[in-house]
Design an enzyme around this catalytic site. Structure first.
Site, PDB file in Angstrom:
ATOM      1  N   SER A  74       0.855  -1.186   0.000  1.00  0.00           N
ATOM      2  CA  SER A  74       0.000   0.000   0.000  1.00  0.00           C
ATOM      3  C   SER A  74       0.889   1.232   0.000  1.00  0.00           C
ATOM      4  CB  SER A  74      -0.904   0.003   1.238  1.00  0.00           C
ATOM      5  OG  SER A  74      -0.110   0.096   2.417  1.00  0.00           O
ATOM      6  N   LYS A  75       0.284   2.412  -0.005  1.00  0.00           N
ATOM      7  CA  LYS A  75       1.082   3.645  -0.050  1.00  0.00           C
ATOM      8  C   LYS A  75       2.008   3.777   1.147  1.00  0.00           C
ATOM      9  CE  LYS A  75      -1.726   6.559  -3.032  1.00  0.00           C
ATOM     10  NZ  LYS A  75      -2.442   7.858  -3.176  1.00  0.00           N
ATOM     11  N   ARG A  76       1.558   3.285   2.308  1.00  0.00           N
ATOM     12  CA  ARG A  76       2.425   3.397   3.486  1.00  0.00           C
ATOM     13  C   ARG A  76       3.650   2.496   3.374  1.00  0.00           C
ATOM     14  NH1 ARG A  76       1.589  -0.656   7.443  1.00  0.00           N
ATOM     15  NH2 ARG A  76      -0.106  -2.081   6.930  1.00  0.00           N
TER      16      ARG A  76
END
Length: 433
Positions: free
Chosen positions: A245-247
């Site tokens: 994911s983006k994190r």
């Protein structure tokens, strides 16, 4: 399957519906490496048939991202939307040969079939109602889709170069749609026709496409075309093993560029996400080209690690020629300063870089550290600095200036030039005592 002795031709085929994400960049890299290592061709195809979601900005971002990564392609870019007449012609050919059929099932009827299948605990939904039905029974005013006649018995086998032998019972396959009711070709048909017409010998992509390989194999078999070799690479996960994911770092390639990472470092990290050569971590692209093989691609999901990427980036920054590093750092420095560098300041940046690279992990780090050399004098002090500037600290600064005046210039240059700031600080403290 394709002839192993034919020249290798790979392709990267992104859909321009958004950014060039990190998973797509790795797919492009593996295709590029395989083609270059085998002395073959690496082609770029933009799969822009979804006109509602495809944008010129996304196409430009993909092309720019690949260029920045150094993944140059051979020949002209192919745009899938320009081949739709050819795709339709192939669907009509299968229809004429009795290998496909017109289906008049409405969307509402199809939804009912799917609900019934789910209620029985079965997959799929379409019951092949029109597969062998007399076309004379076709309802008036209804535009049909064209479906392929998938095999009903036996199994379909894929000899995958990464996953090994993978098979599926043909009863699990559906009669997939080749042409929609409005005459537009589907993704499955377009991909097969384009790969065949472009002479693709190897399809290297994420293993989320593995199920597509079986459906595409059905189309290849119906057309009597040899299928390319398939190589499905495990997906990239986050450092904690969860879906990326983006994190975790599921950003666009442009974001890594803006964060100050070098193309060589990002290529190195993407390479190690699924491919290995013993315990070697840092390996230059030109060296990879001599040894790259799909046999070294693992079957397990790899984990994106920002700390490892930073480590790679720091290594490649320190290994760069000073002039090249200065050129890469300059735009970040100018952005931080809010002004362009002056002619005389360019040489100052080159002198400062060797000492600054010791602790920097990105070009942003370098630029931030280098700002000190280019700030207007006298320096403006913020509130926190002004609180510290009392009589005692002013006296200390005066003593430091005196000590510096008495030090040999060569000692300062040699110590700081070697990046040993701590050693210089210790020397300064000793003199103050």
């Amino acid at each position: 399957m394709s002839n192993n002795h034919s020249p290798v031709v790979t392709r990267f085929a992104p859909s321009p519906t958004g950014i060039l994400h990190i998973g797509g960049a790795r797919t492009a890299l593996f295709n590029w490496l395989f083609a270059r290592a085998k002395g073959g061709k690496y082609l770029l195809r933009i799969e822009d048939t979804d006109k509602k979601r495809s944008t010129p900005e996304a196409v430009e971002a993909i092309i720019d991202g690949l260029g920045w990564l150094g993944l140059d392609w051979d020949g002209e870019i192919t745009y899938q939307s320009e081949q739709q007449d050819r795709h339709r012609q192939v669907a009509e050919q299968l229809l004429a040969e009795g290998k496909a059929y017109r289906c008049y099932t409405s969307p509402e009827e199809l939804a009912t079939m799917r609900d019934a299948a789910r209620a029985r605990g079965e997959r799929g939904g379409y019951d092949r109602h029109w597969r062998d039905k007399d076309q004379a029974d076709a309802p008036e005013g209804v535009k049909p889709v064209i479906r392929i006649k998938a095999p009903l018995m036996g199994e379909t086998l894929i000899h995958d170069l990464v996953q090994g032998e993978v098979r599926i019972e043909n009863k699990e396959l559906d009669d997939l749609v080749l042409l929609r009711a409005d005459g537009t070709p589907t993704y499955m048909l377009s991909v097969v026709v384009d790969d065949h017409d472009m002479g693709i010998t190897h399809i290297i992509r994420g293993d989320d496409h593995l199920t597509n390989a079986f459906r595409q194999q059905v189309i290849y078999d119906a057309l009597g075309w040899p299928a390319p070799e398939f190589a499905h690479i495990p997906l990239i996960h986050g450092s904690d093993g969860a879906k990326l994911s983006k994190r975790h770092g599921a950003l666009g390639v442009d974001a890594y560029r803006e964060m100050g990472y070098l193309p060589a470092a990002l290529r190195n990290h993407l390479l190690r996400l699924g491919w290995g050569h013993g315990d070697t971590e840092i390996i230059a692209t030109e060296d990879v080209l001599k040894i790259f093989s799909l046999k070294n691609v693992g079957r397990g999901a790899s984990r994106f690690d920002f700390q490892k990427l930073e480590s790679f980036n720091a290594h490649y920054m320190r290994a760069m020629e000073t002039d090249d590093l200065a050129e890469c750092t300059r735009p970040f420095l100018e952005a931080a300063l809010g002004r362009p560098l002056r002619d005389k300041e360019e040489s100052l940046l080159k002198k400062a870089l060797p000492g600054l690279t010791v602790r920097a992990k990105t070009l942003v780090d370098l630029a931030t550290s280098a700002c000190f050399y280019f700030w207007e004098r006298p320096l403006r002090l913020d509130e926190k600095a002004q609180d510290w500037l009392n009589g005692e600290t002013v006296a200390m600064i005066g003593r430091i200036v005196t000590v510096l005046d008495n030090l040999e210039p060569k000692d300062i240059v040699l110590t700081l030039g070697a990046g040993n700031v701590w050693a210089f600080g210790e020397k300064l403290v000793e003199e103050l005592r």
